[in-house]
Write a protein that holds these residues in place. Structure first.
Motif, PDB file in Angstrom:
ATOM      1  N   UNK A  28       0.825  -1.211   0.000  1.00  0.00           N
ATOM      2  CA  UNK A  28       0.000   0.000   0.000  1.00  0.00           C
ATOM      3  C   UNK A  28       0.859   1.260   0.000  1.00  0.00           C
ATOM      4  N   UNK A  29       2.024   1.185   0.638  1.00  0.00           N
ATOM      5  CA  UNK A  29       2.885   2.366   0.724  1.00  0.00           C
ATOM      6  C   UNK A  29       3.495   2.744  -0.623  1.00  0.00           C
ATOM      7  N   UNK A  30       3.440   1.841  -1.604  1.00  0.00           N
ATOM      8  CA  UNK A  30       3.972   2.124  -2.937  1.00  0.00           C
ATOM      9  C   UNK A  30       2.953   2.861  -3.807  1.00  0.00           C
ATOM     10  N   UNK A  31       1.725   2.982  -3.312  1.00  0.00           N
ATOM     11  CA  UNK A  31       0.661   3.652  -4.057  1.00  0.00           C
ATOM     12  C   UNK A  31       0.371   4.985  -3.367  1.00  0.00           C
ATOM     13  N   UNK A  32       0.539   6.064  -4.087  1.00  0.00           N
ATOM     14  CA  UNK A  32       0.373   7.391  -3.503  1.00  0.00           C
ATOM     15  C   UNK A  32      -1.025   7.939  -3.769  1.00  0.00           C
ATOM     16  N   UNK A  33      -1.365   9.027  -3.078  1.00  0.00           N
ATOM     17  CA  UNK A  33      -2.636   9.714  -3.327  1.00  0.00           C
ATOM     18  C   UNK A  33      -2.694  10.209  -4.766  1.00  0.00           C
ATOM     19  N   UNK A  34      -1.574  10.631  -5.298  1.00  0.00           N
ATOM     20  CA  UNK A  34      -1.528  11.088  -6.689  1.00  0.00           C
ATOM     21  C   UNK A  34      -1.900   9.959  -7.647  1.00  0.00           C
ATOM     22  N   UNK A  35      -1.471   8.742  -7.326  1.00  0.00           N
ATOM     23  CA  UNK A  35      -1.834   7.592  -8.164  1.00  0.00           C
ATOM     24  C   UNK A  35      -3.342   7.404  -8.205  1.00  0.00           C
ATOM     25  N   UNK A  36      -3.992   7.519  -7.042  1.00  0.00           N
ATOM     26  CA  UNK A  36      -5.445   7.325  -6.970  1.00  0.00           C
ATOM     27  C   UNK A  36      -6.192   8.447  -7.687  1.00  0.00           C
ATOM     28  N   UNK A  37      -5.640   9.659  -7.629  1.00  0.00           N
ATOM     29  CA  UNK A  37      -6.296  10.811  -8.232  1.00  0.00           C
ATOM     30  C   UNK A  37      -6.077  10.908  -9.738  1.00  0.00           C
ATOM     31  N   UNK A  38      -5.120  10.162 -10.257  1.00  0.00           N
ATOM     32  CA  UNK A  38      -4.768  10.234 -11.683  1.00  0.00           C
ATOM     33  C   UNK A  38      -5.738   9.386 -12.502  1.00  0.00           C
ATOM     34  N   UNK A  45       3.125   1.014 -14.885  1.00  0.00           N
ATOM     35  CA  UNK A  45       3.961   1.647 -13.867  1.00  0.00           C
ATOM     36  C   UNK A  45       3.895   0.865 -12.555  1.00  0.00           C
ATOM     37  N   UNK A  46       2.710   0.403 -12.185  1.00  0.00           N
ATOM     38  CA  UNK A  46       2.558  -0.398 -10.978  1.00  0.00           C
ATOM     39  C   UNK A  46       3.224  -1.760 -11.141  1.00  0.00           C
ATOM     40  N   UNK A  47       3.087  -2.331 -12.304  1.00  0.00           N
ATOM     41  CA  UNK A  47       3.657  -3.655 -12.564  1.00  0.00           C
ATOM     42  C   UNK A  47       5.162  -3.642 -12.305  1.00  0.00           C
ATOM     43  N   UNK A  48       5.828  -2.573 -12.664  1.00  0.00           N
ATOM     44  CA  UNK A  48       7.275  -2.461 -12.459  1.00  0.00           C
ATOM     45  C   UNK A  48       7.639  -2.398 -10.981  1.00  0.00           C
ATOM     46  N   UNK A  49       6.731  -1.931 -10.146  1.00  0.00           N
ATOM     47  CA  UNK A  49       6.973  -1.814  -8.706  1.00  0.00           C
ATOM     48  C   UNK A  49       6.642  -3.104  -7.945  1.00  0.00           C
ATOM     49  N   UNK A  50       5.920  -4.018  -8.575  1.00  0.00           N
ATOM     50  CA  UNK A  50       5.411  -5.196  -7.878  1.00  0.00           C
ATOM     51  C   UNK A  50       6.469  -6.267  -7.676  1.00  0.00           C
ATOM     52  N   UNK A  51       6.314  -7.020  -6.586  1.00  0.00           N
ATOM     53  CA  UNK A  51       7.136  -8.191  -6.334  1.00  0.00           C
ATOM     54  C   UNK A  51       6.481  -9.395  -7.004  1.00  0.00           C
ATOM     55  N   UNK A  52       7.309 -10.302  -7.486  1.00  0.00           N
ATOM     56  CA  UNK A  52       6.823 -11.529  -8.115  1.00  0.00           C
ATOM     57  C   UNK A  52       6.677 -12.596  -7.029  1.00  0.00           C
ATOM     58  N   UNK A  53       5.538 -13.267  -7.024  1.00  0.00           N
ATOM     59  CA  UNK A  53       5.287 -14.347  -6.067  1.00  0.00           C
ATOM     60  C   UNK A  53       4.944 -15.608  -6.848  1.00  0.00           C
ATOM     61  N   UNK A  54       5.610 -16.707  -6.499  1.00  0.00           N
ATOM     62  CA  UNK A  54       5.281 -18.008  -7.085  1.00  0.00           C
ATOM     63  C   UNK A  54       4.636 -18.839  -5.987  1.00  0.00           C
ATOM     64  N   UNK A  55       3.450 -19.399  -6.302  1.00  0.00           N
ATOM     65  CA  UNK A  55       2.709 -20.221  -5.341  1.00  0.00           C
ATOM     66  C   UNK A  55       2.700 -21.662  -5.833  1.00  0.00           C
ATOM     67  N   UNK A  56       3.194 -22.564  -5.006  1.00  0.00           N
ATOM     68  CA  UNK A  56       3.191 -23.980  -5.360  1.00  0.00           C
ATOM     69  C   UNK A  56       1.756 -24.511  -5.304  1.00  0.00           C
ATOM     70  N   UNK A  57       1.278 -25.128  -6.393  1.00  0.00           N
ATOM     71  CA  UNK A  57      -0.096 -25.640  -6.381  1.00  0.00           C
ATOM     72  C   UNK A  57      -0.270 -26.876  -5.485  1.00  0.00           C
ATOM     73  N   UNK A  58       0.837 -27.488  -5.096  1.00  0.00           N
ATOM     74  CA  UNK A  58       0.778 -28.705  -4.276  1.00  0.00           C
ATOM     75  C   UNK A  58       0.727 -28.373  -2.774  1.00  0.00           C
ATOM     76  N   UNK A  59       1.740 -27.651  -2.271  1.00  0.00           N
ATOM     77  CA  UNK A  59       1.844 -27.398  -0.828  1.00  0.00           C
ATOM     78  C   UNK A  59       1.439 -25.976  -0.437  1.00  0.00           C
ATOM     79  N   UNK A  60       1.166 -25.114  -1.433  1.00  0.00           N
ATOM     80  CA  UNK A  60       0.751 -23.716  -1.233  1.00  0.00           C
ATOM     81  C   UNK A  60       1.873 -22.817  -0.706  1.00  0.00           C
TER      82      UNK A  60
END
Length: 80
Positions: A28-38, A45-60
């Protein structure tokens, strides 16, 4: 085809786009009020800031690549 081996032994495929095993997260801290107002908000632009998460379909288990795939992920395992 990209894939990774989970600690549980499951081979997790990542080659299919979009991948049901890959998730993207942002603080949430990566999203500013300016982002919401734009009204012309650009999701790439958001995609570049995001972390990649891999979820195992077997053990989660979650692998969070906050520094990209070239570095070791943080690993979280589901409590029982």
């Amino acid at each position: 085809m990209p894939k990774m081996l989970c600690r549980c032994g499951k081979v997790v495929g990542l080659g299919e786009i979009p991948s049901s095993n890959q998730w993207m997260i942002i603080s949430d801290t990566m999203i500013t009020d300016e982002d919401w107002d734009d009204n012309g908000l650009n999701m790439s632009d958001f995609y570049k800031k995001m972390d990649i998460v891999v979820k195992c379909p077997e053990c989660k288990r979650l692998y969070i690549y906050s520094k990209g795939f070239g570095n070791e992920p943080e690993v979280y395992n589901l409590e029982e």
